[in-house]
Design a protein around this motif. Structure first.
Motif, PDB file in Angstrom:
ATOM      1  N   THR A 183       0.837  -1.208   0.000  1.00  0.00           N
ATOM      2  CA  THR A 183       0.000   0.000   0.000  1.00  0.00           C
ATOM      3  C   THR A 183       0.865   1.249   0.000  1.00  0.00           C
ATOM      4  OG1 THR A 183      -1.754  -1.162   1.169  1.00  0.00           O
ATOM      5  CG2 THR A 183      -1.794   1.244   1.266  1.00  0.00           C
ATOM      6  N   ILE A 184       1.898   1.240   0.800  1.00  0.00           N
ATOM      7  CA  ILE A 184       2.818   2.390   0.844  1.00  0.00           C
ATOM      8  C   ILE A 184       3.409   2.636  -0.540  1.00  0.00           C
ATOM      9  CG2 ILE A 184       5.072   3.161   1.698  1.00  0.00           C
ATOM     10  CD1 ILE A 184       4.304   1.868   4.395  1.00  0.00           C
ATOM     11  N   MET A 185       3.899   1.598  -1.158  1.00  0.00           N
ATOM     12  CA  MET A 185       4.518   1.738  -2.484  1.00  0.00           C
ATOM     13  C   MET A 185       3.493   2.214  -3.521  1.00  0.00           C
ATOM     14  SD  MET A 185       7.721   1.050  -2.300  1.00  0.00           S
ATOM     15  CE  MET A 185       8.205   0.683  -3.960  1.00  0.00           C
ATOM     16  N   ARG A 186       2.320   1.621  -3.522  1.00  0.00           N
ATOM     17  CA  ARG A 186       1.300   1.925  -4.519  1.00  0.00           C
ATOM     18  C   ARG A 186       0.694   3.314  -4.337  1.00  0.00           C
ATOM     19  NH1 ARG A 186      -0.589  -2.623  -3.600  1.00  0.00           N
ATOM     20  NH2 ARG A 186      -2.198  -1.986  -2.150  1.00  0.00           N
ATOM     21  N   GLU A 187       0.346   3.646  -3.110  1.00  0.00           N
ATOM     22  CA  GLU A 187      -0.429   4.856  -2.868  1.00  0.00           C
ATOM     23  C   GLU A 187       0.400   6.091  -2.522  1.00  0.00           C
ATOM     24  OE1 GLU A 187      -3.474   4.112  -0.005  1.00  0.00           O
ATOM     25  OE2 GLU A 187      -4.285   2.409  -1.123  1.00  0.00           O
ATOM     26  N   HIS A 188       1.608   5.886  -2.020  1.00  0.00           N
ATOM     27  CA  HIS A 188       2.334   7.037  -1.486  1.00  0.00           C
ATOM     28  C   HIS A 188       3.652   7.352  -2.188  1.00  0.00           C
ATOM     29  CE1 HIS A 188      -0.597   7.063   1.701  1.00  0.00           C
ATOM     30  NE2 HIS A 188      -0.275   5.829   2.050  1.00  0.00           N
ATOM     31  N   ARG A 189       4.240   6.407  -2.901  1.00  0.00           N
ATOM     32  CA  ARG A 189       5.570   6.599  -3.477  1.00  0.00           C
ATOM     33  C   ARG A 189       5.637   7.812  -4.400  1.00  0.00           C
ATOM     34  NH1 ARG A 189       8.521   6.066  -7.699  1.00  0.00           N
ATOM     35  NH2 ARG A 189      10.695   5.519  -7.554  1.00  0.00           N
ATOM     36  N   ASP A 190       4.712   7.911  -5.344  1.00  0.00           N
ATOM     37  CA  ASP A 190       4.763   9.021  -6.308  1.00  0.00           C
ATOM     38  C   ASP A 190       4.623  10.380  -5.620  1.00  0.00           C
ATOM     39  OD1 ASP A 190       5.119   7.224  -8.356  1.00  0.00           O
ATOM     40  OD2 ASP A 190       3.016   7.225  -8.975  1.00  0.00           O
ATOM     41  N   GLY A 191       3.727  10.463  -4.649  1.00  0.00           N
ATOM     42  CA  GLY A 191       3.553  11.712  -3.910  1.00  0.00           C
ATOM     43  C   GLY A 191       4.789  12.077  -3.108  1.00  0.00           C
ATOM     44  N   LEU A 192       5.428  11.069  -2.514  1.00  0.00           N
ATOM     45  CA  LEU A 192       6.655  11.313  -1.748  1.00  0.00           C
ATOM     46  C   LEU A 192       7.786  11.775  -2.659  1.00  0.00           C
ATOM     47  CD1 LEU A 192       6.507   8.222   0.629  1.00  0.00           C
ATOM     48  CD2 LEU A 192       6.222  10.620   1.303  1.00  0.00           C
ATOM     49  N   VAL A 193       7.922  11.149  -3.816  1.00  0.00           N
ATOM     50  CA  VAL A 193       8.974  11.539  -4.764  1.00  0.00           C
ATOM     51  C   VAL A 193       8.745  12.972  -5.234  1.00  0.00           C
ATOM     52  CG1 VAL A 193       9.967  11.098  -7.051  1.00  0.00           C
ATOM     53  CG2 VAL A 193       9.537   9.185  -5.506  1.00  0.00           C
ATOM     54  N   SER A 194       7.513  13.300  -5.552  1.00  0.00           N
ATOM     55  CA  SER A 194       7.188  14.659  -5.988  1.00  0.00           C
ATOM     56  C   SER A 194       7.516  15.673  -4.895  1.00  0.00           C
ATOM     57  CB  SER A 194       5.709  14.728  -6.365  1.00  0.00           C
ATOM     58  OG  SER A 194       5.349  16.032  -6.714  1.00  0.00           O
ATOM     59  N   TYR A 195       7.159  15.355  -3.662  1.00  0.00           N
ATOM     60  CA  TYR A 195       7.419  16.213  -2.504  1.00  0.00           C
ATOM     61  C   TYR A 195       8.925  16.441  -2.325  1.00  0.00           C
ATOM     62  CZ  TYR A 195       7.400  17.448   2.517  1.00  0.00           C
ATOM     63  OH  TYR A 195       7.587  18.042   3.742  1.00  0.00           O
ATOM     64  N   ALA A 196       9.690  15.355  -2.349  1.00  0.00           N
ATOM     65  CA  ALA A 196      11.141  15.469  -2.175  1.00  0.00           C
ATOM     66  C   ALA A 196      11.783  16.207  -3.343  1.00  0.00           C
ATOM     67  CB  ALA A 196      11.754  14.076  -2.005  1.00  0.00           C
ATOM     68  N   GLU A 197      11.284  15.963  -4.555  1.00  0.00           N
ATOM     69  CA  GLU A 197      11.838  16.626  -5.743  1.00  0.00           C
ATOM     70  C   GLU A 197      11.623  18.140  -5.677  1.00  0.00           C
ATOM     71  OE1 GLU A 197      11.747  16.301 -10.627  1.00  0.00           O
ATOM     72  OE2 GLU A 197      10.202  15.291  -9.455  1.00  0.00           O
ATOM     73  N   LYS A 198      10.477  18.566  -5.178  1.00  0.00           N
ATOM     74  CA  LYS A 198      10.216  20.012  -5.051  1.00  0.00           C
ATOM     75  C   LYS A 198      11.213  20.662  -4.099  1.00  0.00           C
ATOM     76  CE  LYS A 198       5.354  19.868  -6.166  1.00  0.00           C
ATOM     77  NZ  LYS A 198       3.988  19.832  -5.660  1.00  0.00           N
ATOM     78  N   MET A 199      11.600  19.955  -3.059  1.00  0.00           N
ATOM     79  CA  MET A 199      12.548  20.512  -2.095  1.00  0.00           C
ATOM     80  C   MET A 199      13.980  20.462  -2.607  1.00  0.00           C
ATOM     81  SD  MET A 199      11.197  19.366   1.655  1.00  0.00           S
ATOM     82  CE  MET A 199      10.914  17.644   1.314  1.00  0.00           C
ATOM     83  N   LEU A 200      14.307  19.428  -3.375  1.00  0.00           N
ATOM     84  CA  LEU A 200      15.689  19.206  -3.787  1.00  0.00           C
ATOM     85  C   LEU A 200      15.999  19.684  -5.201  1.00  0.00           C
ATOM     86  CD1 LEU A 200      16.018  15.613  -2.352  1.00  0.00           C
ATOM     87  CD2 LEU A 200      17.215  17.637  -1.507  1.00  0.00           C
ATOM     88  N   GLY A 201      14.991  19.694  -6.067  1.00  0.00           N
ATOM     89  CA  GLY A 201      15.232  20.067  -7.452  1.00  0.00           C
ATOM     90  C   GLY A 201      15.967  18.994  -8.241  1.00  0.00           C
ATOM     91  N   ASP A 202      15.933  17.751  -7.765  1.00  0.00           N
ATOM     92  CA  ASP A 202      16.666  16.663  -8.411  1.00  0.00           C
ATOM     93  C   ASP A 202      15.842  15.375  -8.266  1.00  0.00           C
ATOM     94  OD1 ASP A 202      18.342  14.452  -8.937  1.00  0.00           O
ATOM     95  OD2 ASP A 202      20.121  15.513  -8.234  1.00  0.00           O
ATOM     96  N   ARG A 203      15.304  14.887  -9.377  1.00  0.00           N
ATOM     97  CA  ARG A 203      14.420  13.711  -9.350  1.00  0.00           C
ATOM     98  C   ARG A 203      15.142  12.457  -8.859  1.00  0.00           C
ATOM     99  NH1 ARG A 203       9.023  12.391 -10.003  1.00  0.00           N
ATOM    100  NH2 ARG A 203       8.839  10.234 -10.650  1.00  0.00           N
ATOM    101  N   GLY A 204      16.345  12.227  -9.346  1.00  0.00           N
ATOM    102  CA  GLY A 204      17.096  11.032  -8.942  1.00  0.00           C
ATOM    103  C   GLY A 204      17.375  11.016  -7.454  1.00  0.00           C
TER     104      GLY A 204
END
Length: 165
Positions: free
Chosen positions: A9-30
């Motif tokens: 459930t964590i992987m399916r429902e939350h991963r994309d949102g978490l990546v987007s959140y972290a990317e906004k703060m870091l400016g680096d998708r990888g």
């Protein structure tokens, strides 16, 4: 819900949102994906706690991700290599001794600052980030960033010109 179900459930429902959140703060998708991977590992290590938790698993995940981003930003790896990017000095023909001199003078001055003040100056002046971007990365209000910037610059001025104090 079982341990495996919760992780799925964590992987399916939350991963994309978490990546987007972290990317906004870091400016680096990888880098954001690496941070989220660590957050999911921490979720797996704390799966029993998450299963019995009364609050939001999503909230816990976003908090862990934010803390991981803050920890990463605070690490002393100011010289990060970016593959495929080259730097060329826009001003050609300037003697590099001035840059070396500036670095030799600036480093000891920056070491006199607290890690919080130093982080603000690095983000604003060396990484060319705005007050709002810096606040988001450091996880503090914009007003805190402004006051840390002001106090850090005042301390540097006093260190360079004690008579100004």
């Amino acid at each position: 819900m079982s341990r495996t179900d919760l992780l799925g459930t964590i992987m399916r429902e939350h991963r994309d949102g978490l990546v987007s959140y972290a990317e906004k703060m870091l400016g680096d998708r990888g880098l954001a994906e690496d941070i989220v991977q660590e957050a999911i590992i921490r979720a797996w290590r704390n799966i029993d706690r998450l299963l019995g938790m009364e609050g939001s698993v999503r909230g816990w995940l976003f908090t862990v991700t934010r803390h991981l981003v803050i920890d990463w930003v605070r690490k002393p790896h100011a010289r990060r290599e970016v593959v495929g990017v080259t730097y060329s000095d826009p001003v050609v023909g300037i003697d590099s001794t001035e840059a070396v001199h500036d670095a030799l003078v600036a480093r000891p001055l920056l070491r006199q600052l607290s890690p919080e003040h130093r982080a603000v100056l690095v983000h604003i002046y060396l990484c060319d980030r705005s007050i709002q971007e810096t606040a988001g990365i450091l996880g503090v209000p914009a007003g805190t960033v402004k006051s840390r910037q002001h106090n850090a610059l005042r301390k540097l001025r006093n260190a360079v010109r004690p008579e100004a104090a």
